[in-house]
Design a protein around this motif. Sequence first.
Motif, PDB file in Angstrom:
ATOM      1  N   THR A  23     -17.399  14.564 -10.148  1.00 34.90           N
ATOM      2  CA  THR A  23     -18.504  14.020  -9.340  1.00 34.90           C
ATOM      3  C   THR A  23     -18.341  12.509  -9.225  1.00 34.90           C
ATOM      4  N   ASN A  24     -17.975  11.904 -10.318  1.00 27.82           N
ATOM      5  CA  ASN A  24     -17.773  10.450 -10.315  1.00 27.82           C
ATOM      6  C   ASN A  24     -16.688  10.056  -9.301  1.00 27.82           C
ATOM      7  N   LEU A  25     -15.628  10.854  -9.246  1.00 27.10           N
ATOM      8  CA  LEU A  25     -14.545  10.562  -8.293  1.00 27.10           C
ATOM      9  C   LEU A  25     -15.070  10.595  -6.854  1.00 27.10           C
ATOM     10  N   VAL A  26     -15.820  11.640  -6.522  1.00 29.20           N
ATOM     11  CA  VAL A  26     -16.332  11.782  -5.150  1.00 29.20           C
ATOM     12  C   VAL A  26     -17.325  10.655  -4.837  1.00 29.20           C
ATOM     13  N   VAL A  27     -18.181  10.330  -5.818  1.00 35.53           N
ATOM     14  CA  VAL A  27     -19.173   9.259  -5.607  1.00 35.53           C
ATOM     15  C   VAL A  27     -18.470   7.916  -5.413  1.00 35.53           C
ATOM     16  N   LYS A  28     -17.483   7.646  -6.254  1.00 36.70           N
ATOM     17  CA  LYS A  28     -16.776   6.351  -6.174  1.00 36.70           C
ATOM     18  C   LYS A  28     -16.069   6.212  -4.821  1.00 36.70           C
ATOM     19  N   ILE A  29     -15.407   7.278  -4.382  1.00 39.61           N
ATOM     20  CA  ILE A  29     -14.726   7.216  -3.075  1.00 39.61           C
ATOM     21  C   ILE A  29     -15.768   6.947  -1.988  1.00 39.61           C
ATOM     22  N   GLY A  30     -16.905   7.621  -2.096  1.00 33.33           N
ATOM     23  CA  GLY A  30     -17.983   7.420  -1.121  1.00 33.33           C
ATOM     24  C   GLY A  30     -18.481   5.988  -1.133  1.00 33.33           C
ATOM     25  N   GLU A  31     -18.692   5.433  -2.312  1.00 33.41           N
ATOM     26  CA  GLU A  31     -19.214   4.056  -2.401  1.00 33.41           C
ATOM     27  C   GLU A  31     -18.249   3.055  -1.780  1.00 33.41           C
ATOM     28  N   VAL A  32     -16.981   3.229  -2.079  1.00 36.11           N
ATOM     29  CA  VAL A  32     -15.970   2.316  -1.519  1.00 36.11           C
ATOM     30  C   VAL A  32     -15.992   2.369   0.017  1.00 36.11           C
ATOM     31  N   ASN A  33     -16.294   3.566   0.548  1.00 30.29           N
ATOM     32  CA  ASN A  33     -16.262   3.740   2.008  1.00 30.29           C
ATOM     33  C   ASN A  33     -17.630   3.639   2.679  1.00 30.29           C
ATOM     34  N   GLY A  34     -18.610   3.187   1.926  1.00 29.61           N
ATOM     35  CA  GLY A  34     -19.925   2.928   2.525  1.00 29.61           C
ATOM     36  C   GLY A  34     -20.826   4.140   2.698  1.00 29.61           C
ATOM     37  N   ALA A  35     -20.532   5.241   2.013  1.00 33.50           N
ATOM     38  CA  ALA A  35     -21.407   6.423   2.128  1.00 33.50           C
ATOM     39  C   ALA A  35     -22.707   6.174   1.368  1.00 33.50           C
ATOM     40  N   THR A  36     -23.788   6.723   1.891  1.00 37.06           N
ATOM     41  CA  THR A  36     -25.076   6.558   1.199  1.00 37.06           C
ATOM     42  C   THR A  36     -25.554   7.857   0.562  1.00 37.06           C
ATOM     43  N   ARG A  37     -24.823   8.953   0.828  1.00 33.33           N
ATOM     44  CA  ARG A  37     -25.209  10.225   0.211  1.00 33.33           C
ATOM     45  C   ARG A  37     -24.034  11.188   0.196  1.00 33.33           C
ATOM     46  N   LEU A  38     -24.184  12.249  -0.590  1.00 33.20           N
ATOM     47  CA  LEU A  38     -23.191  13.325  -0.593  1.00 33.20           C
ATOM     48  C   LEU A  38     -23.698  14.438   0.313  1.00 33.20           C
ATOM     49  N   SER A 164     -14.162  18.080  -4.618  1.00 34.12           N
ATOM     50  CA  SER A 164     -15.187  18.564  -3.685  1.00 34.12           C
ATOM     51  C   SER A 164     -15.294  20.081  -3.722  1.00 34.12           C
ATOM     52  N   ALA A 165     -14.146  20.758  -3.848  1.00 37.86           N
ATOM     53  CA  ALA A 165     -14.168  22.223  -3.922  1.00 37.86           C
ATOM     54  C   ALA A 165     -14.972  22.685  -5.131  1.00 37.86           C
ATOM     55  N   ILE A 166     -14.869  21.936  -6.216  1.00 34.02           N
ATOM     56  CA  ILE A 166     -15.551  22.333  -7.452  1.00 34.02           C
ATOM     57  C   ILE A 166     -17.037  21.954  -7.418  1.00 34.02           C
ATOM     58  N   ILE A 167     -17.336  20.728  -7.019  1.00 38.01           N
ATOM     59  CA  ILE A 167     -18.761  20.326  -7.047  1.00 38.01           C
ATOM     60  C   ILE A 167     -19.498  20.764  -5.774  1.00 38.01           C
ATOM     61  N   GLY A 168     -18.732  21.086  -4.711  1.00 45.29           N
ATOM     62  CA  GLY A 168     -19.375  21.576  -3.476  1.00 45.29           C
ATOM     63  C   GLY A 168     -19.854  20.481  -2.537  1.00 45.29           C
ATOM     64  N   TYR A 169     -19.502  19.243  -2.812  1.00 44.90           N
ATOM     65  CA  TYR A 169     -19.970  18.118  -1.976  1.00 44.90           C
ATOM     66  C   TYR A 169     -18.817  17.167  -1.665  1.00 44.90           C
ATOM     67  N   THR A 170     -18.968  16.472  -0.553  1.00 43.19           N
ATOM     68  CA  THR A 170     -18.101  15.323  -0.276  1.00 43.19           C
ATOM     69  C   THR A 170     -19.006  14.159   0.114  1.00 43.19           C
ATOM     70  N   ALA A 171     -18.422  12.979   0.184  1.00 38.37           N
ATOM     71  CA  ALA A 171     -19.243  11.810   0.557  1.00 38.37           C
ATOM     72  C   ALA A 171     -19.324  11.704   2.080  1.00 38.37           C
ATOM     73  N   ASN A 172     -20.492  11.290   2.542  1.00 38.91           N
ATOM     74  CA  ASN A 172     -20.751  11.248   3.988  1.00 38.91           C
ATOM     75  C   ASN A 172     -20.261   9.928   4.601  1.00 38.91           C
ATOM     76  N   TYR A 173     -18.971   9.856   4.882  1.00 33.80           N
ATOM     77  CA  TYR A 173     -18.417   8.655   5.519  1.00 33.80           C
ATOM     78  C   TYR A 173     -17.300   9.096   6.476  1.00 33.80           C
ATOM     79  N   GLY A 174     -16.725   8.136   7.176  1.00 34.19           N
ATOM     80  CA  GLY A 174     -15.564   8.400   8.037  1.00 34.19           C
ATOM     81  C   GLY A 174     -15.856   9.466   9.081  1.00 34.19           C
TER      82      GLY A 174
END
Length: 399
Positions: A23-38, A164-174
Motif C-alpha cells: 500500500t505504501n508503494l502505491v501511495v508513494k507513487i501516487g503522491e509523487v505524481n500528484g494523486a489525491t486518492r486511490l 495494485s493487484a493485491i490491494i485492489g487499488y491504484t493511484a488516481n493520476y496520469g
Amino acid sequence: MFLTKEQQNMLDGEQGHAIAKLTNLVVKIGEVNGATRLIPIKNAQIAGVSYFTVGDPIFSFFDMLSKDKVKVSVPSWLNPAGMDMERWEEMGITRNFAEKQIKIIQHYKKMGIETTLTCTPYLIGHQPKFGDHIAWSESSAVSIANAYYGARTNREGGPSSLASAIIGYTANYGLHREENRVPRIVVNVKTSIDNFSDFSALGYWYGERFHGVIPYFKGIKSTHLDKVKMLGAAMAASGSVAHFHIENHTPEAREVNMNQVTEIVDFDASEKQHTYGHFNQVKEDADLVVIGCPHASLEDIKTIHSFLGERLIKEGIKFWIFSPHNLIKTDNTKNILTALEEKGVKIFTDTCMVVTPVVRENYQNILTNSAKAAFYLTRDGTNKVNLLSLSEILESVSE
Ligand code: F3S
C-alpha cells in the motif's frame, strides 16, 4: 493523499507487513505524481516474470510476500516468461535457468495470479472494458488497453502492478484522469499503411520523435486489432507513448477534446522508408526469424500458414513465432501447428524474443516484422535486425 478507513488500515499494517509495504508503494507513487486518492481497479496485468529480466533479487521480494501469504484481490494475469514452459530445452534454455523460471511462476501462482504468460491478454478473453480503471504493466498491452478498448491504465512497473493487484487499488493520476488522455499532436498519415510492419514503422517513427506525447492519427483506414497492436507496441518502445487515438476508429476519438493540439505533422513515404532503413542491418544471411511481438494471434499464424503453402523454411534458418498458450493449445489449431512445424516453423508460447536470453546468446542476424522487437534486440548492439514485411520475410526464407 486522502485515504479511506480501509486503505489507511492497510497502510498502518492491520492486514500485515506485506500489505502495508505494498500500500505504501502505491501511495508513494501516487503522491509523487500528484494523486489525491486511490481508486479501485478491475484487473491487473503483471510484468516482472522472466528470470532473464528480474534475476535472483525477485526471490527476496517473494519471501517478504509469502510470509504473510498475500493473494491478489482482482483478476490478474502474467506477462511472458523467459522460456516456453514446456519446450524450453528446444529453445536452448539451460536447466538452471528453467528451474529458476519455474520457481518464479509458482510464486505468482500461489498468489492467485493466472499464469497466462502473455503480453496480449486481450487475445485470450481478457479484454478490458471502456472506462475500466486497471493496472497493466507491459507497455504494448497498456497502449492497447487505453487506445483500442478505452480502459484506463498508466504503464505500471512490475512491483506496482502486483501491489495494485493485491490491494485492489491504484493511484488516481496520469491516464486515469480524463484531462490527461487528450491528444497534443495530430499525425496525418499520407502514405499507405497496410501490413503489420507498416503499422510498426509508423509507431516507431512517432515514438522516437514525440516521446510520451499522445497522438491523434488521421488517414489510417484499416484498423484490425492485429495491426493496431503493432502500432501501439512500437510507439511504446521507442517513445513510451501509452495512449493514442485513431480518427473514426478508437473509442475515444470522436469525443476527445482537440483543444490541446499544438502541432500537426505528416508521416509520408519518405518517413516510412527512413524507418525501415534504420533497421536494415543484416548484411549477411539471417539465422533467425522472430514473429509475434506483441504475441501473435491465430489470424497471424494462419496468414503465415497460408502464405507458406507447400514451401519449406530454408535450411540453416530458424523461424520462431511467439503466441499465448491459451490461444494455440486448442483442438482446432493443432492441424495448422503441426503443418507449420513440418515446414520448419516453431510456435513457442509463454515467452518472446526479447525476454528470453537465448535470442541474444545464440543468434545474430535476425529478421522481424516488429519495430518493437527490432528496437530491443538492437539496443545493446548484440543482434543485427532487418525490419521487413511478413511477406518479404517469408519470401526470403522459404523455398
Ligand atoms: Fe510482448 Fe515481448 Fe514484444 S512482451 S510486446 S512480445 S517484447
